[in-house]
Motif scaffolding. Structure first.
Motif, short mmCIF file in Angstrom:
data_model
loop_
_atom_site.label_atom_id
_atom_site.label_comp_id
_atom_site.label_asym_id
_atom_site.label_seq_id
_atom_site.Cartn_x
_atom_site.Cartn_y
_atom_site.Cartn_z
N ALA A 61 0.84 -1.20 0.00
CA ALA A 61 0.00 0.00 0.00
C ALA A 61 0.87 1.25 0.00
O ALA A 61 1.95 1.26 0.59
CB ALA A 61 -0.91 0.01 1.22
N HIS A 118 -2.70 7.26 0.03
CA HIS A 118 -3.88 7.54 -0.80
C HIS A 118 -4.30 6.34 -1.66
O HIS A 118 -4.94 6.51 -2.68
CB HIS A 118 -3.67 8.78 -1.69
CG HIS A 118 -3.16 9.95 -0.92
ND1 HIS A 118 -3.92 10.63 0.00
CD2 HIS A 118 -1.93 10.53 -0.90
CE1 HIS A 118 -3.19 11.60 0.54
NE2 HIS A 118 -1.98 11.56 0.03
N THR A 119 -3.93 5.12 -1.26
CA THR A 119 -4.38 3.92 -1.97
C THR A 119 -5.29 3.11 -1.05
O THR A 119 -5.32 3.31 0.16
CB THR A 119 -3.21 3.03 -2.43
OG1 THR A 119 -2.49 2.57 -1.29
CG2 THR A 119 -2.27 3.78 -3.36
N THR A 120 -6.00 2.19 -1.63
CA THR A 120 -6.93 1.34 -0.89
C THR A 120 -6.49 -0.11 -1.02
O THR A 120 -6.12 -0.56 -2.10
CB THR A 120 -8.36 1.48 -1.46
OG1 THR A 120 -8.76 2.84 -1.32
CG2 THR A 120 -9.33 0.58 -0.72
N VAL A 121 -6.52 -0.82 0.08
CA VAL A 121 -6.24 -2.25 0.11
C VAL A 121 -7.50 -2.92 0.67
O VAL A 121 -8.07 -2.46 1.65
CB VAL A 121 -5.03 -2.56 1.01
CG1 VAL A 121 -4.85 -4.05 1.18
CG2 VAL A 121 -3.78 -1.92 0.46
N THR A 122 -7.93 -4.00 0.05
CA THR A 122 -9.11 -4.71 0.50
C THR A 122 -8.73 -6.12 0.94
O THR A 122 -8.04 -6.82 0.22
CB THR A 122 -10.16 -4.80 -0.63
OG1 THR A 122 -10.49 -3.47 -1.04
CG2 THR A 122 -11.41 -5.52 -0.17
N GLU A 179 -18.81 -4.79 6.37
CA GLU A 179 -17.57 -4.17 5.92
C GLU A 179 -17.14 -3.10 6.91
O GLU A 179 -17.97 -2.52 7.61
CB GLU A 179 -17.78 -3.52 4.54
CG GLU A 179 -18.06 -4.52 3.46
CD GLU A 179 -18.24 -3.86 2.10
OE1 GLU A 179 -18.02 -2.63 1.98
OE2 GLU A 179 -18.61 -4.57 1.16
N THR A 204 -13.89 0.11 7.32
CA THR A 204 -12.80 0.86 6.71
C THR A 204 -11.81 1.24 7.80
O THR A 204 -12.21 1.72 8.87
CB THR A 204 -13.32 2.13 6.02
OG1 THR A 204 -14.30 1.76 5.07
CG2 THR A 204 -12.19 2.89 5.34
N VAL A 247 -8.29 3.50 8.33
CA VAL A 247 -7.42 4.50 7.72
C VAL A 247 -6.21 4.70 8.63
O VAL A 247 -6.37 4.96 9.84
CB VAL A 247 -8.17 5.85 7.54
CG1 VAL A 247 -7.23 6.91 7.01
CG2 VAL A 247 -9.37 5.67 6.64
N TRP A 252 -4.78 4.78 13.88
CA TRP A 252 -5.81 4.27 12.98
C TRP A 252 -7.15 4.91 13.27
O TRP A 252 -7.48 5.17 14.44
CB TRP A 252 -5.96 2.75 13.17
CG TRP A 252 -4.77 1.97 12.73
CD1 TRP A 252 -3.73 1.56 13.52
CD2 TRP A 252 -4.49 1.49 11.42
NE1 TRP A 252 -2.83 0.85 12.77
CE2 TRP A 252 -3.28 0.79 11.47
CE3 TRP A 252 -5.16 1.57 10.20
CZ2 TRP A 252 -2.71 0.18 10.36
CZ3 TRP A 252 -4.61 0.97 9.10
CH2 TRP A 252 -3.40 0.29 9.18
N ASN A 254 -13.88 2.78 10.71
CA ASN A 254 -15.26 3.16 10.44
C ASN A 254 -16.03 1.90 10.04
O ASN A 254 -15.68 1.24 9.06
CB ASN A 254 -15.32 4.21 9.34
CG ASN A 254 -16.72 4.77 9.15
OD1 ASN A 254 -17.71 4.14 9.51
ND2 ASN A 254 -16.78 5.95 8.58
#
Length: 192
Positions: free
Chosen positions: A23, A26-30, A170, A172, A174, A181, A184
């Motif tokens: 990562a 400003h990127t997303t990891v799922t 789900e 989130t 951050v 951290w 959410n």
């Protein structure tokens, strides 16, 4: 992501880097997983932090089924392997059993349990050991330079956060600039 061995029941079990992904800011990891357990083993040599657990064999397991919550770990003709068989004693629902046979050489491999076909906990394989894993998932998230399957020294991880995860929803997470951290879950954000 990794899990902590809370009330796991196996002495000296070590946490593995379970779900990993690179990562950048400003990127997303799922990460996605299911509560499907497995047995796994790996040629590791001596199991210690930094060692990489690369599963040579994964066998599906179910702690709620007395036919698939137990397995034997064997060594024959120069190779380790899982073989079907009964655990020691009287198995109970809710546990996962690995019976290490007398043929298993000391300190050449590691055995453990996983989730979603990936190792979660591992312990050094030894001859004549009877392991009873009592899984109680405790999900933790951290950022760092970890490799999938790496044996972690969880006492040395300083920026982890426990995820209060219930299957079917789900969330989130951050990572903030100050290495904290914000979580959410669709409701109010939780700072951690």
């Amino acid at each position: 992501m990794y899990q902590q061995p809370v009330d796991l029941g196996v002495r000296n079990a070590m946490s593995l880097a379970w779900l990993t992904a690179p990562a950048w800011p400003h990127t997303t990891v799922t990460f996605e997983w299911a509560l499907d357990y497995c047995f796994a083993w790996s040629y590791t040599g001596t199991l210690k932090p930094g060692t990489r657990f690369r599963a040579q064999q994964v066998q599906q397991a179910n702690p709620q089924d007395l036919t698939s919550n137990q397995i034997l770990f064997d060594y024959a003709d120069g190779a380790h392997r899982f073989v079907p068989g009964k655990a020691f004693g009287i198995p109970e629902l809710g546990n996962l059993y690995i019976r290490e046979l007398p043929t298993v050489p000391a300190d050449g491999a590691a055995v453990g349990i996983g989730m979603s076909n990936s190792g979660v906990f591992a312990v050094q394989a030894q001859p004549n050991e009877n392991l009873v894993f009592s899984p109680h998932p405790s999900y933790w998230l951290t950022a760092g330079t970890f490799t999938h399957g790496e044996v972690l020294d969880i006492e040395q991880i300083s920026n982890s956060v426990e995820l209060q995860y219930n299957a079917g929803f789900e969330m989130t997470a951050v990572l903030n600039p100050d290495n904290t951290w914000t979580i959410n879950t669709g409701m109010q954000p939780i700072a951690a």
